[in-house]
Scaffold this motif. Structure first.
Motif, PDB file in Angstrom:
ATOM      1  N   ALA A 164      12.656   1.193  -2.105  1.00  0.00           N
ATOM      2  CA  ALA A 164      12.189   0.711  -1.037  1.00  0.00           C
ATOM      3  C   ALA A 164      10.765   0.128  -1.057  1.00  0.00           C
ATOM      4  O   ALA A 164      10.449  -0.727  -0.167  1.00  0.00           O
ATOM      5  N   CYS A 208       0.738  -5.785   1.488  1.00  0.00           N
ATOM      6  CA  CYS A 208       1.226  -7.371   1.290  1.00  0.00           C
ATOM      7  C   CYS A 208       0.206  -7.979   0.287  1.00  0.00           C
ATOM      8  O   CYS A 208       0.856  -8.855  -0.399  1.00  0.00           O
ATOM      9  N   ASP A 265      11.224  -3.284  -2.417  1.00  0.00           N
ATOM     10  CA  ASP A 265      12.265  -4.491  -1.560  1.00  0.00           C
ATOM     11  C   ASP A 265      11.365  -4.445  -0.185  1.00  0.00           C
ATOM     12  O   ASP A 265      11.661  -5.615   0.538  1.00  0.00           O
ATOM     13  N   THR A 266      11.094  -3.556   0.463  1.00  0.00           N
ATOM     14  CA  THR A 266      10.625  -3.358   1.703  1.00  0.00           C
ATOM     15  C   THR A 266       9.327  -2.897   1.926  1.00  0.00           C
ATOM     16  O   THR A 266       9.175  -1.861   2.625  1.00  0.00           O
ATOM     17  N   LYS A 299       6.127   5.588   5.797  1.00  0.00           N
ATOM     18  CA  LYS A 299       7.169   4.831   5.718  1.00  0.00           C
ATOM     19  C   LYS A 299       8.469   5.970   5.223  1.00  0.00           C
ATOM     20  O   LYS A 299       9.701   5.898   5.570  1.00  0.00           O
TER      21      LYS A 299
END
Length: 334
Positions: free
Chosen positions: A207, A217, A210-211, A160
């Motif tokens: 980050a 998950c 929030d994402t 990421k």
């Protein structure tokens, strides 16, 4: 063999102080620093979050006696604003306070629930190669039965942020064993510039919060967010596991005790002796006894009784077992 930079005696040491437990822990930290490191000539900064929309209750230290005692110990209280975390995630203080420190000056951050037990100026911090506490357990991530395992979970974060995953691995540890992957306790860290470190720490933490990558998950980031982002920051800035000699921080020079009952139950006798020595002077005692755990554990002798429940050379393997024994005997306080 890693070459370690010589430690300047005038670095900035920073802790977070706010109303309640952390204010009293800050006093113990400051007193232990002065006791154990008389040669330290740097600044001790107590970073204090200010009242604002992210704090339902004002987090500033209210008692003038605590503020005066900190200043008597040579500490400087500096303020910072909480723009992203606040009461919802107080561990975010250690991220957001970094922008309030002097730019371009080397710093060492410690969690407030730490005692300095040796000469901090003897620690050869290499401020170009940051690291953090290796006194940690496998708290994060928690691989799920049908989901990615450690490699897949950690690699999703390195990908990421366009970081090289392979070079972060400890290849002496087995594949899919948690210690193969870069993971720290966030109880201390250091770098040559708090603004550079803080900007990256904030960027990565927000980050992830929030994402997050889809692979994460099923993972929880509360309370682990700071410890998920921290290894990525350290890796990105050229640090790693081995930039300090073993046995100094979280060893002869500092003790991250976390709660006073745990200090008495499991920490070295030297840490107990320093706690009791630095809290003994009457001037400080008048202030410290305002906090019930210090009053009862230190001044009323309950800590020594709690310590007698354990063989410090043969402690229960899991912390929860230590906590349970303290609780069942009426010695757990926080």
């Amino acid at each position: 063999m890693t070459q370690h930079a010589a430690p300047p005696a005038d670095i900035n040491i920073v802790i977070v102080g706010q109303q309640g437990r952390l204010a009293y822990e800050a006093l113990l930290f400051a007193a232990s620093l002065r006791h154990s490191s008389p040669g330290f000539k740097g600044r001790l900064l107590v970073a204090e979050p200010q009242a604002g929309p992210l704090w339902p209750n004002d987090p500033q230290i209210k008692e003038p006696a605590i503020r005066d005692a900190l200043e008597d110990l040579g500490a400087e209280i500096i303020s910072f604003d909480s723009k992203h975390f606040g009461a919802a995630y107080p561990y975010g203080n250690k991220i957001e306070m970094l922008h309030a420190l002097p730019k371009g000056e080397p710093f060492v951050f410690f969690d407030t629930d730490t005692l300095i037990t040796g000469d901090i100026t003897s620690v050869p911090f290499d401020f170009d190669r940051p690291t953090a506490s290796l006194r940690r357990t496998n708290t994060w991530p928690v691989p799920q039965l049908y989901g990615p395992q450690y490699s897949g979970l950690w690699k999703s974060l390195y990908d990421k942020f366009d970081l090289d995953f392979e070079s972060s691995l400890d290849l002496s540890q087995p594949d899919e064993y948690w210690q193969r992957y870069l993971y720290f306790n966030a109880g201390f860290f250091f770098y040559r510039c708090p603004h550079a470190f803080g900007a990256l720490f904030l960027k990565y933490a927000l980050a992830i919060r929030d994402t997050p990558p889809v692979e994460l998950c099923a993972q929880s980031f509360d309370p682990w967010l700071d410890q998920v982002a921290l290894p990525l920051v350290i890796h990105a800035l050229g640090g790693g596991r081995d930039t300090l000699p073993d046995g100094l921080i979280d060893g002869a020079v500092s003790c991250h005790y976390r709660f006073l009952p745990l200090l008495y139950a499991r920490e070295p006798q030297a840490a107990v002796d320093i706690l009791e020595a630095v809290s003994a002077p009457n001037k400080l005692k008048k202030v410290l006894k305002g906090y019930e755990p210090i009053k009862r554990m230190v001044y009323q002798g309950r800590g020594q009784k709690a310590r007698a429940l354990f063989d410090q050379d043969n402690l229960p393997r899991k912390e929860q077992a230590i906590r349970n024994r303290l609780k069942s005997n009426g010695y757990w306080m926080r």
